[in-house]
Structure formats: structure tokens, C-alpha cells
Scaffold this motif. Sequence first.
Motif, PDB file in Angstrom:
ATOM      1  N   PRO A  76      62.263   9.885  -4.969  1.00  0.00           N
ATOM      2  CA  PRO A  76      62.913  10.867  -4.094  1.00  0.00           C
ATOM      3  C   PRO A  76      64.427  10.869  -4.270  1.00  0.00           C
ATOM      4  O   PRO A  76      65.050   9.825  -4.488  1.00  0.00           O
ATOM      5  CB  PRO A  76      62.528  10.387  -2.687  1.00  0.00           C
ATOM      6  N   LEU A  77      65.004  12.053  -4.177  1.00  0.00           N
ATOM      7  CA  LEU A  77      66.448  12.216  -4.330  1.00  0.00           C
ATOM      8  C   LEU A  77      67.060  12.647  -3.008  1.00  0.00           C
ATOM      9  O   LEU A  77      66.582  13.582  -2.366  1.00  0.00           O
ATOM     10  CB  LEU A  77      66.744  13.264  -5.413  1.00  0.00           C
ATOM     11  N   GLN A  78      68.135  11.957  -2.614  1.00  0.00           N
ATOM     12  CA  GLN A  78      68.898  12.351  -1.433  1.00  0.00           C
ATOM     13  C   GLN A  78      70.074  13.214  -1.880  1.00  0.00           C
ATOM     14  O   GLN A  78      70.631  13.024  -2.962  1.00  0.00           O
ATOM     15  CB  GLN A  78      69.400  11.117  -0.684  1.00  0.00           C
ATOM     16  N   SER A  79      70.471  14.140  -1.034  1.00  0.00           N
ATOM     17  CA  SER A  79      71.529  15.073  -1.425  1.00  0.00           C
ATOM     18  C   SER A  79      72.847  14.358  -1.735  1.00  0.00           C
ATOM     19  O   SER A  79      73.596  14.789  -2.615  1.00  0.00           O
ATOM     20  CB  SER A  79      71.747  16.126  -0.337  1.00  0.00           C
ATOM     21  N   THR A  94      62.073  15.444  -9.151  1.00  0.00           N
ATOM     22  CA  THR A  94      61.701  15.325  -7.742  1.00  0.00           C
ATOM     23  C   THR A  94      62.480  16.236  -6.806  1.00  0.00           C
ATOM     24  O   THR A  94      62.714  15.892  -5.654  1.00  0.00           O
ATOM     25  CB  THR A  94      61.838  13.862  -7.297  1.00  0.00           C
ATOM     26  N   ILE A  95      62.874  17.400  -7.264  1.00  0.00           N
ATOM     27  CA  ILE A  95      63.415  18.391  -6.334  1.00  0.00           C
ATOM     28  C   ILE A  95      62.286  18.824  -5.410  1.00  0.00           C
ATOM     29  O   ILE A  95      61.184  19.144  -5.864  1.00  0.00           O
ATOM     30  CB  ILE A  95      63.999  19.582  -7.111  1.00  0.00           C
ATOM     31  N   ASP A  96      62.559  18.832  -4.102  1.00  0.00           N
ATOM     32  CA  ASP A  96      61.461  19.138  -3.178  1.00  0.00           C
ATOM     33  C   ASP A  96      61.855  19.963  -1.964  1.00  0.00           C
ATOM     34  O   ASP A  96      61.023  20.230  -1.096  1.00  0.00           O
ATOM     35  CB  ASP A  96      60.769  17.852  -2.724  1.00  0.00           C
ATOM     36  N   ARG A  97      63.126  20.398  -1.891  1.00  0.00           N
ATOM     37  CA  ARG A  97      63.530  21.240  -0.773  1.00  0.00           C
ATOM     38  C   ARG A  97      64.850  21.934  -1.119  1.00  0.00           C
ATOM     39  O   ARG A  97      65.584  21.479  -2.007  1.00  0.00           O
ATOM     40  CB  ARG A  97      63.675  20.420   0.512  1.00  0.00           C
ATOM     41  N   PRO A  98      65.148  23.030  -0.418  1.00  0.00           N
ATOM     42  CA  PRO A  98      66.350  23.792  -0.745  1.00  0.00           C
ATOM     43  C   PRO A  98      67.635  22.965  -0.700  1.00  0.00           C
ATOM     44  O   PRO A  98      68.525  23.170  -1.538  1.00  0.00           O
ATOM     45  CB  PRO A  98      66.356  24.903   0.311  1.00  0.00           C
ATOM     46  N   GLN A 120      58.709  18.367  -7.183  1.00  0.00           N
ATOM     47  CA  GLN A 120      57.630  17.489  -6.750  1.00  0.00           C
ATOM     48  C   GLN A 120      56.802  18.190  -5.688  1.00  0.00           C
ATOM     49  O   GLN A 120      57.329  18.696  -4.693  1.00  0.00           O
ATOM     50  CB  GLN A 120      58.166  16.177  -6.186  1.00  0.00           C
ATOM     51  N   VAL A 121      55.482  18.226  -5.912  1.00  0.00           N
ATOM     52  CA  VAL A 121      54.560  18.848  -4.971  1.00  0.00           C
ATOM     53  C   VAL A 121      53.759  17.755  -4.265  1.00  0.00           C
ATOM     54  O   VAL A 121      53.172  16.887  -4.912  1.00  0.00           O
ATOM     55  CB  VAL A 121      53.603  19.819  -5.694  1.00  0.00           C
ATOM     56  N   ASN A 122      53.753  17.798  -2.966  1.00  0.00           N
ATOM     57  CA  ASN A 122      52.993  16.843  -2.158  1.00  0.00           C
ATOM     58  C   ASN A 122      51.578  17.398  -2.003  1.00  0.00           C
ATOM     59  O   ASN A 122      51.229  18.004  -0.989  1.00  0.00           O
ATOM     60  CB  ASN A 122      53.679  16.655  -0.804  1.00  0.00           C
ATOM     61  N   GLY A 124      48.737  16.149  -1.476  1.00  0.00           N
ATOM     62  CA  GLY A 124      47.941  15.624  -0.377  1.00  0.00           C
ATOM     63  C   GLY A 124      48.532  15.908   0.988  1.00  0.00           C
ATOM     64  O   GLY A 124      47.938  15.540   2.017  1.00  0.00           O
ATOM     65  N   GLU A 125      49.714  16.549   1.005  1.00  0.00           N
ATOM     66  CA  GLU A 125      50.425  16.858   2.250  1.00  0.00           C
ATOM     67  C   GLU A 125      50.529  15.622   3.140  1.00  0.00           C
ATOM     68  O   GLU A 125      50.305  15.681   4.369  1.00  0.00           O
ATOM     69  CB  GLU A 125      49.770  18.034   2.972  1.00  0.00           C
ATOM     70  N   GLU A 126      50.906  14.513   2.533  1.00  0.00           N
ATOM     71  CA  GLU A 126      51.071  13.251   3.262  1.00  0.00           C
ATOM     72  C   GLU A 126      52.446  13.232   3.921  1.00  0.00           C
ATOM     73  O   GLU A 126      53.464  13.405   3.247  1.00  0.00           O
ATOM     74  CB  GLU A 126      50.930  12.077   2.304  1.00  0.00           C
ATOM     75  N   PRO A 127      52.518  12.993   5.223  1.00  0.00           N
ATOM     76  CA  PRO A 127      53.805  13.080   5.917  1.00  0.00           C
ATOM     77  C   PRO A 127      54.814  12.045   5.456  1.00  0.00           C
ATOM     78  O   PRO A 127      56.025  12.272   5.567  1.00  0.00           O
ATOM     79  CB  PRO A 127      53.427  12.877   7.392  1.00  0.00           C
ATOM     80  N   GLN A 128      54.355  10.916   4.941  1.00  0.00           N
ATOM     81  CA  GLN A 128      55.274   9.858   4.531  1.00  0.00           C
ATOM     82  C   GLN A 128      55.766  10.032   3.103  1.00  0.00           C
ATOM     83  O   GLN A 128      56.618   9.259   2.644  1.00  0.00           O
ATOM     84  CB  GLN A 128      54.586   8.485   4.670  1.00  0.00           C
ATOM     85  N   LYS A 129      55.278  11.027   2.411  1.00  0.00           N
ATOM     86  CA  LYS A 129      55.573  11.163   0.976  1.00  0.00           C
ATOM     87  C   LYS A 129      56.466  12.370   0.725  1.00  0.00           C
ATOM     88  O   LYS A 129      56.329  13.416   1.371  1.00  0.00           O
ATOM     89  CB  LYS A 129      54.267  11.306   0.189  1.00  0.00           C
ATOM     90  N   ALA A 130      57.377  12.232  -0.232  1.00  0.00           N
ATOM     91  CA  ALA A 130      58.246  13.337  -0.623  1.00  0.00           C
ATOM     92  C   ALA A 130      57.429  14.415  -1.331  1.00  0.00           C
ATOM     93  O   ALA A 130      56.317  14.183  -1.792  1.00  0.00           O
ATOM     94  CB  ALA A 130      59.357  12.832  -1.539  1.00  0.00           C
ATOM     95  N   GLY A 131      58.012  15.592  -1.417  1.00  0.00           N
ATOM     96  CA  GLY A 131      57.360  16.693  -2.121  1.00  0.00           C
ATOM     97  C   GLY A 131      57.153  17.897  -1.233  1.00  0.00           C
ATOM     98  O   GLY A 131      56.947  17.781  -0.019  1.00  0.00           O
ATOM     99  N   VAL A 132      57.199  19.075  -1.837  1.00  0.00           N
ATOM    100  CA  VAL A 132      56.981  20.305  -1.101  1.00  0.00           C
ATOM    101  C   VAL A 132      55.480  20.526  -0.937  1.00  0.00           C
ATOM    102  O   VAL A 132      54.702  20.277  -1.858  1.00  0.00           O
ATOM    103  CB  VAL A 132      57.637  21.490  -1.838  1.00  0.00           C
ATOM    104  N   PRO A 133      55.020  20.958   0.232  1.00  0.00           N
ATOM    105  CA  PRO A 133      53.599  21.284   0.381  1.00  0.00           C
ATOM    106  C   PRO A 133      53.222  22.410  -0.580  1.00  0.00           C
ATOM    107  O   PRO A 133      54.038  23.295  -0.859  1.00  0.00           O
ATOM    108  CB  PRO A 133      53.489  21.731   1.842  1.00  0.00           C
ATOM    109  N   PRO A 134      52.004  22.400  -1.088  1.00  0.00           N
ATOM    110  CA  PRO A 134      51.610  23.439  -2.057  1.00  0.00           C
ATOM    111  C   PRO A 134      51.858  24.860  -1.570  1.00  0.00           C
ATOM    112  O   PRO A 134      52.304  25.717  -2.344  1.00  0.00           O
ATOM    113  CB  PRO A 134      50.116  23.162  -2.255  1.00  0.00           C
ATOM    114  N   ARG A 135      51.598  25.122  -0.292  1.00  0.00           N
ATOM    115  CA  ARG A 135      51.747  26.477   0.220  1.00  0.00           C
ATOM    116  C   ARG A 135      53.202  26.929   0.263  1.00  0.00           C
ATOM    117  O   ARG A 135      53.486  28.142   0.389  1.00  0.00           O
ATOM    118  CB  ARG A 135      51.135  26.579   1.615  1.00  0.00           C
TER     119      ARG A 135
END
Length: 222
Positions: A76-79, A94-98, A120-122, A124-135
Amino acid sequence: MQNIRARIQRMCRDVGRPEKSVELICVSKNFGAEEIVPLLAAGQTIFGENRVQEAKEKWPQLRALYPGISLHLIGPLQSNKAAEAVTLFDVIETIDRPKIAVAVDAAMQASGKKPRLFIQVNTGEEPQKAGVPPRELGALLSFCREETRLEIEGLLCIPPVDQLASPHFALLNQLAREFGLKELSMGMSDDFELAIQMGATKVRVGSAIFGERRVKISPTTI
């Protein structure tokens, strides 16, 4: 490492893919330079690290001795670490959000460096894991393409440890095709052969090469 390479080549042949269609990313997190150097000497050039600070401590010296290294950020990358990441890494997976997209874009414009980029796509939509939800992948891709100058090449996923990996690999492959992306970073030590069967172009293998990870790395010495 040669055993892992042989297994990758064998699986590529079995599924009718060119042997060079899959890159081995050797995951060197938590290991010091003294453990990495033998792999460099053996010709391995692609490595993955999870943390910007750890990479900053050991890779500049290794790069000076072994030109041609391709270093991937797979954690995971922090800004607030975007500028260092752009300077250090050749590929950021691991880009995962705007917010991260904006920070990476700004760092690239300021430095003139242009690392290759994945989202990075999450799966499994796991709350503890980085990544954008597929949707939400489509919206993030649109943001990167329209609101920043980022060129996204591919996708990364890490399936939940308590689930079969194959549905997650299939989903990532489907998403890549839907959005016109060619690169798929998926599969680790326990499932990289399955990932190759399901379209991986990059596999991230650590423990099968280095053995079990240590809690702390020793001081970097070469």
C-alpha cells in the motif's frame, strides 16, 4: 530461484503461452542486501518491495552495483510517500484511490520520472485490505485518465487467504479485458502456477525463493 523459473516456463508451455509472457517479481521485503545479492548475481533483475522506507534503505546501493534492476512497489502507498515512491520505483502496482492518483501524478510531474502504473483491486472486498472494490474500478480508471495524466497499464490483486484464489484471478482477468488493460499482477508463492493458467503476466514470489521471512532485516551491507 531456478526451480521457480522452470515451473513458470513449464506452466506457460502447458497452457500454450510464450515462456516470456510471464515476469517473475522476486519479493524481497524483509530481507537485507546480503540475501538479495546472490539473486542479482544469478541474473534476477525484477524485485518487489512492500514499503517505501525499506526500499529506500537498501536499493540505491544495490542499483549502483547491479544496473538494470526493475523495482516494483507491491504494498500500500500513502500519499505522503508518493514523491519517494516515484523516485525509487520503476513500477507502482498499488494505486487504489483518487487521492493516491493525484499524489503520484504530482510527484511524476515534479520529478520528471514516469513509473509504470497499476491499480490494486480488492477482489474480496476485505475491509482490512488495500485496493479499490471491483464495482468502483471503472470510476477510478476514469478519474486517472480524465483528471490526472496517469497511464494505467494493469491490475493487481491479492485474494483472501481463506478463499479459493481462482475466482479472484478470473475476476481480475475479466476486469482487465473489460477496461482494455493488458497487465495482470496476480499469484504468489502458493498459487502462481494457477495464476499463470488464468492469465497472469506478472507473478510475485517471495517465500518460495527466500524461505520464511524474518521479523526484522539486518543492516544493509554488501
